[in-house]
Design a protein around this motif. Sequence first.
Motif, mmCIF file in Angstrom:
data_model
loop_
_atom_site.group_PDB
_atom_site.id
_atom_site.type_symbol
_atom_site.label_atom_id
_atom_site.label_comp_id
_atom_site.label_asym_id
_atom_site.label_seq_id
_atom_site.Cartn_x
_atom_site.Cartn_y
_atom_site.Cartn_z
ATOM 1 N N ASN A 199 0.808 -1.220 0.000
ATOM 2 C CA ASN A 199 0.000 0.000 0.000
ATOM 3 C C ASN A 199 0.839 1.267 0.000
ATOM 4 N N ALA A 200 2.004 1.220 0.611
ATOM 5 C CA ALA A 200 2.857 2.411 0.632
ATOM 6 C C ALA A 200 3.296 2.777 -0.786
ATOM 7 N N THR A 201 3.724 1.763 -1.553
ATOM 8 C CA THR A 201 4.105 2.020 -2.943
ATOM 9 C C THR A 201 2.902 2.455 -3.765
ATOM 10 N N ALA A 202 1.750 1.851 -3.498
ATOM 11 C CA ALA A 202 0.536 2.220 -4.236
ATOM 12 C C ALA A 202 0.206 3.694 -4.029
ATOM 13 N N ARG A 203 0.255 4.144 -2.780
ATOM 14 C CA ARG A 203 -0.039 5.570 -2.520
ATOM 15 C C ARG A 203 0.960 6.471 -3.235
ATOM 16 N N ARG A 204 2.239 6.081 -3.208
ATOM 17 C CA ARG A 204 3.263 6.897 -3.853
ATOM 18 C C ARG A 204 3.049 6.954 -5.366
ATOM 19 N N ARG A 205 2.736 5.824 -5.966
ATOM 20 C CA ARG A 205 2.510 5.786 -7.413
ATOM 21 C C ARG A 205 1.261 6.570 -7.802
ATOM 22 N N TYR A 206 0.212 6.465 -7.012
ATOM 23 C CA TYR A 206 -0.988 7.236 -7.319
ATOM 24 C C TYR A 206 -0.707 8.736 -7.228
ATOM 25 N N GLY A 207 0.113 9.122 -6.245
ATOM 26 C CA GLY A 207 0.489 10.534 -6.135
ATOM 27 C C GLY A 207 1.249 10.997 -7.361
ATOM 28 N N GLU A 208 2.170 10.137 -7.845
ATOM 29 C CA GLU A 208 2.906 10.464 -9.067
ATOM 30 C C GLU A 208 1.950 10.591 -10.254
ATOM 31 N N ALA A 209 1.001 9.670 -10.337
ATOM 32 C CA ALA A 209 0.051 9.687 -11.450
ATOM 33 C C ALA A 209 -0.760 10.985 -11.452
ATOM 34 N N MET A 210 -1.178 11.430 -10.290
ATOM 35 C CA MET A 210 -1.951 12.673 -10.211
ATOM 36 C C MET A 210 -1.109 13.879 -10.623
ATOM 37 N N ARG A 211 0.161 13.914 -10.197
ATOM 38 C CA ARG A 211 1.037 15.041 -10.564
ATOM 39 C C ARG A 211 1.311 15.054 -12.070
ATOM 40 N N HIS A 212 1.540 13.864 -12.636
ATOM 41 C CA HIS A 212 1.759 13.802 -14.082
ATOM 42 C C HIS A 212 0.505 14.242 -14.842
ATOM 43 N N ALA A 213 -0.658 13.838 -14.348
ATOM 44 C CA ALA A 213 -1.913 14.211 -15.005
ATOM 45 C C ALA A 213 -2.112 15.725 -14.980
ATOM 46 N N GLU A 214 -1.722 16.352 -13.878
ATOM 47 C CA GLU A 214 -1.833 17.812 -13.788
ATOM 48 C C GLU A 214 -0.911 18.487 -14.806
ATOM 49 N N ARG A 215 0.287 17.935 -14.982
ATOM 50 C CA ARG A 215 1.218 18.513 -15.955
ATOM 51 C C ARG A 215 0.749 18.276 -17.388
ATOM 52 N N SER A 223 -8.978 13.884 -12.786
ATOM 53 C CA SER A 223 -10.112 13.344 -12.043
ATOM 54 C C SER A 223 -10.032 11.825 -11.957
ATOM 55 N N TYR A 224 -9.658 11.183 -13.054
ATOM 56 C CA TYR A 224 -9.561 9.721 -13.092
ATOM 57 C C TYR A 224 -8.551 9.215 -12.060
ATOM 58 N N MET A 225 -7.388 9.841 -12.007
ATOM 59 C CA MET A 225 -6.353 9.395 -11.077
ATOM 60 C C MET A 225 -6.718 9.711 -9.631
ATOM 61 N N THR A 226 -7.345 10.864 -9.409
ATOM 62 C CA THR A 226 -7.784 11.202 -8.051
ATOM 63 C C THR A 226 -8.836 10.215 -7.571
ATOM 64 N N ALA A 227 -9.779 9.878 -8.446
ATOM 65 C CA ALA A 227 -10.825 8.919 -8.081
ATOM 66 C C ALA A 227 -10.237 7.532 -7.854
ATOM 67 N N SER A 228 -9.232 7.161 -8.653
ATOM 68 C CA SER A 228 -8.580 5.862 -8.467
ATOM 69 C C SER A 228 -7.931 5.784 -7.092
ATOM 70 N N LEU A 229 -7.296 6.870 -6.675
ATOM 71 C CA LEU A 229 -6.715 6.910 -5.327
ATOM 72 C C LEU A 229 -7.811 6.830 -4.273
ATOM 73 N N GLY A 230 -8.932 7.518 -4.513
ATOM 74 C CA GLY A 230 -10.038 7.468 -3.569
ATOM 75 C C GLY A 230 -10.592 6.059 -3.416
ATOM 76 N N HIS A 231 -10.767 5.361 -4.532
ATOM 77 C CA HIS A 231 -11.285 3.996 -4.468
ATOM 78 C C HIS A 231 -10.284 3.080 -3.767
ATOM 79 N N TRP A 264 -19.003 6.328 -13.678
ATOM 80 C CA TRP A 264 -17.965 5.606 -12.930
ATOM 81 C C TRP A 264 -17.767 6.217 -11.552
ATOM 82 N N LEU A 265 -17.687 7.547 -11.494
ATOM 83 C CA LEU A 265 -17.512 8.216 -10.207
ATOM 84 C C LEU A 265 -18.697 7.962 -9.284
ATOM 85 N N ALA A 266 -19.910 7.993 -9.833
ATOM 86 C CA ALA A 266 -21.088 7.723 -9.013
ATOM 87 C C ALA A 266 -21.032 6.299 -8.452
ATOM 88 N N SER A 267 -20.547 5.348 -9.251
ATOM 89 C CA SER A 267 -20.434 3.958 -8.790
ATOM 90 C C SER A 267 -19.410 3.831 -7.661
#
Length: 420
Positions: A199-215, A223-231, A264-267
Amino acid sequence: MPEANELLRAARKRVESPSSPGEPMTRHELADAVNAQVYRASNGTKVTAVDANHVGKWERGTIRWPAAYYRAAIRAVLDVATDAELGFARPASGNPDNVDRKTFLKTALGTGAGVLVSRLGPGPMEDPRELAAAVSGPTAYYRRMESAVSSEQLAPAVDAHLALAAGIVNTTLRTSTGFGILAEVAGLAAWLAADRGDNATARRRYGEAMRHAERANHPLLVSYMTASLGHFAVEAGHARQGVTLLDRAASQLDKNAPSTARAWLASLHAVAHASLGDKTAALAALRAAERLTSRQRGEPQWPWVFAFDRAKVARYQAGALGRLGDLRAATTAYDAALSTLTGPKPRALAQLDQARAMAAAGRVADACHLTAEALQVGRDYGSERIIARVRDFRAGLPTRTTMARDLDDALAALYETEKP
C-alpha cells in the motif's frame, strides 16, 4: 465492406458459455479463453491481450488471417481441426502478425491513433507523435491483461516500462501527451502495487500519477487518477478519506466530461458510502450511475480502456449492496454483472462482496465456501488484495464456528506455503 466471417461466429456459438450454462460462448469469453490458451501453449512465455472488440474484428472479417498463435488457440478453444473451418484465409500479401498488432493498437489507443500506428515500423521516429504512440502501446496491453495475470508477474514489466517512459518523457516528450502517458503508466503501477499488498508504494505511485496528469493539462485524467486513489483508500479500509478524494475528483470534472466519467464516479461513491453504512447516499449514487450509463454512446473515451456499461455498473452495485447487507439485491446485481466478470481476479472480488451479504443474511456456510474459492484465486494469482479481503471476512465471523473450518484451514495453509 469486408465480408463477415459466419463460420467463426457459428463455431463460437456452438460452444457453451462457461459462466451461463445453456447459453453460447460470448466474445468476451472467447477472448479470455484465447489469451489463456496462448499462455499455456507458450509455457508462459507469451502473454496476449485479446478482448471482445478484437474477436469482433475477426468475426466481421476485418481480420481474415490472425497471427499463427491466435489461430492455433482459437482452433483449440473451439475444437476444430483446420483454419478453413473457422473461415480464416491467408491474404494474398502482407504480414498477418503486423496486421494484428496494428489493429489491436488502434483499438487500444483509440481511433485517432490509426494514422500513427500505420507509420510505426523500422527506422528512426522523427515525429514525436510516433514515439508517444510507441511508448503508450505497451501500457494498453498491460491494462487489458491485468485482470487475468498475476500481479507478481506483471508488475516488474510495468515498473520497468514506467522507468523507461519517465526517461523518455523527461528528455524527449516533455509535452501534455507525454505526461499523460506517464500518468497512465504510474496509475497502473499503483494498482498492481495495491494488488500485491504494497500500500505504501501504491499511494506513492498514485500521487505520481496525479502530478503527471496535472502537468498534462488534462482535467479528465486528473479526475480519473484522483478517483482511483479514492477507491484505493476505500478498499484499504479508509472509506471516509476515500469519499473526500472522490468528492475532489467530481469537482475536477469540467462541463464537457463524458457520461462515462460521471457514471464511474457515481459507482465509486456508492461503494464508498456503503462502506460507511450510509444507505441513503449509496442508493442515490447507484441511481445516478444507472441514469448516466443510459446516456453513453460509442467507444470508451481514454483514460477508460473498456466501455463502462450497465454490466459494469452492476458490478459496483453488487459491491455496494453487499456491503449494505442486502443479499437479494446484491445477488441480482451480481448476476447482471457476470458478463464482465470473465477475469479470475475481478470475479473473486465480486464473490467476496457476495459472501459478505450471504453472511449478513445468515448463510454463513455458503459464504465461507464462496470465500474459500476466492482465496484460491488470491493464492494462484499472487493477489494480496484478495487474500486480505478474505482475512477481513473471516475476522467478522464468530471465532469458533464449525462452518468456517475449511476456510480456517486454507488461511492457515498460507503460512506454510509463504515464499521466504
